[in-house]
Motif scaffolding. Structure first.
Motif, PDB file in Angstrom:
ATOM      1  N   SER A  28       0.831  -1.213   0.000  1.00 15.70           N
ATOM      2  CA  SER A  28       0.000   0.000   0.000  1.00 15.70           C
ATOM      3  C   SER A  28       0.861   1.257   0.000  1.00 15.70           C
ATOM      4  CB  SER A  28      -0.928   0.008   1.216  1.00 15.70           C
ATOM      5  OG  SER A  28      -0.168   0.066   2.409  1.00 15.70           O
ATOM      6  N   ARG A  29       2.163   1.104  -0.164  1.00 14.95           N
ATOM      7  CA  ARG A  29       3.100   2.231  -0.178  1.00 14.95           C
ATOM      8  C   ARG A  29       3.338   2.709  -1.598  1.00 14.95           C
ATOM      9  NH1 ARG A  29       3.416   4.500   4.131  1.00 14.95           N
ATOM     10  NH2 ARG A  29       5.221   4.323   5.404  1.00 14.95           N
ATOM     11  N   SER A  48       7.314   9.682   0.393  1.00 17.52           N
ATOM     12  CA  SER A  48       6.763   8.343   0.554  1.00 17.52           C
ATOM     13  C   SER A  48       5.323   8.488   1.021  1.00 17.52           C
ATOM     14  CB  SER A  48       7.588   7.575   1.591  1.00 17.52           C
ATOM     15  OG  SER A  48       7.045   6.296   1.786  1.00 17.52           O
ATOM     16  N   CYS A  49       4.409   7.723   0.402  1.00 21.36           N
ATOM     17  CA  CYS A  49       2.993   7.824   0.738  1.00 21.36           C
ATOM     18  C   CYS A  49       2.423   6.447   1.057  1.00 21.36           C
ATOM     19  CB  CYS A  49       2.197   8.392  -0.430  1.00 21.36           C
ATOM     20  SG  CYS A  49       2.658  10.066  -0.910  1.00 21.36           S
ATOM     21  N   LYS A  50       1.313   6.468   1.760  1.00 22.34           N
ATOM     22  CA  LYS A  50       0.558   5.251   2.032  1.00 22.34           C
ATOM     23  C   LYS A  50      -0.887   5.496   1.604  1.00 22.34           C
ATOM     24  CE  LYS A  50      -0.735   1.837   5.336  1.00 22.34           C
ATOM     25  NZ  LYS A  50      -0.709   1.314   6.656  1.00 22.34           N
ATOM     26  N   GLU A  85      -4.536   5.305   2.059  1.00 18.75           N
ATOM     27  CA  GLU A  85      -5.361   5.187   3.257  1.00 18.75           C
ATOM     28  C   GLU A  85      -6.795   4.784   2.938  1.00 18.75           C
ATOM     29  OE1 GLU A  85      -4.283   5.396   6.329  1.00 18.75           O
ATOM     30  OE2 GLU A  85      -2.260   6.100   5.894  1.00 18.75           O
ATOM     31  N   LEU A 125      -4.075   9.696   0.033  1.00 15.77           N
ATOM     32  CA  LEU A 125      -2.678   9.367   0.306  1.00 15.77           C
ATOM     33  C   LEU A 125      -2.176  10.171   1.492  1.00 15.77           C
ATOM     34  CD1 LEU A 125      -1.334   9.419  -3.354  1.00 15.77           C
ATOM     35  CD2 LEU A 125      -1.724   7.406  -1.939  1.00 15.77           C
ATOM     36  N   SER A 126      -1.521   9.498   2.427  1.00 14.31           N
ATOM     37  CA  SER A 126      -0.808  10.164   3.521  1.00 14.31           C
ATOM     38  C   SER A 126       0.662  10.111   3.162  1.00 14.31           C
ATOM     39  CB  SER A 126      -1.032   9.424   4.838  1.00 14.31           C
ATOM     40  OG  SER A 126      -2.290   9.704   5.336  1.00 14.31           O
ATOM     41  N   CYS A 127       1.278  11.275   3.039  1.00  9.43           N
ATOM     42  CA  CYS A 127       2.645  11.362   2.528  1.00  9.43           C
ATOM     43  C   CYS A 127       3.575  12.083   3.504  1.00  9.43           C
ATOM     44  CB  CYS A 127       2.653  12.130   1.202  1.00  9.43           C
ATOM     45  SG  CYS A 127       1.582  11.409  -0.057  1.00  9.43           S
TER      46      CYS A 127
END
Length: 138
Positions: free
Chosen positions: A71-72, A79-81, A83, A96-98
């Motif tokens: 999920s990265r 770098s994001c995940k 969500e 995206l949480s970055c």
């Protein structure tokens, strides 16, 4: 496109279906690997390392690719995940949480899957403006 941090680098990643976990997981599965913008060469951005990919020069301002691993989403400068994922017809949005060396940020990116080796990133407010990414195969 609207000046939000990370939008250009990360927005291409998000080809996931929303709500149903199995659909989102299957969509994420299809995005695994290295992707670059149409018109740029994979070999200019990435090099194969074992079973994965790495940036040749992550600090270069000319790097146009992204790497999806689980999920990265790894961009040239952040770098994001992934969500949250939602789907509307053939179009997807992902939250995206970055982070980078200095900032943390969240934003939404929109895209549509063209085929297994291409996807289109666009701004929902201006869908006529888009960027095509293609999957790198080494």
């Amino acid at each position: 496109m609207n000046g939000k941090p990370y939008r250009g680098a990360m927005a291409g990643i998000v080809l996931f279906a929303g709500g149903a976990g199995h659909v989102a997981a299957a969509s994420m599965e299809a995005l695994q690997g290295a992707w670059t913008m149409n018109g740029t060469g994979c070999e200019d951005n990435f090099e194969k390392r074992g079973k994965g990919f790495e940036y040749k020069d992550r600090s270069s301002s000319l790097t146009t690719g992204i790497i999806v691993s689980g999920s990265r989403v790894l961009g040239p400068n952040s770098s994001c995940k992934a969500e949250k994922i939602s789907q509307n017809g053939d179009r997807f949005s992902v939250l995206l949480s970055c982070s980078d060396a200095v900032l943390f940020s969240s934003f939404s990116a929109s895209f549509r899957v063209i085929d297994k080796t291409h996807f289109e990133r666009f701004d929902p407010q201006f869908p006529e403006i888009s960027v095509i990414y293609y999957k790198c195969e080494f």
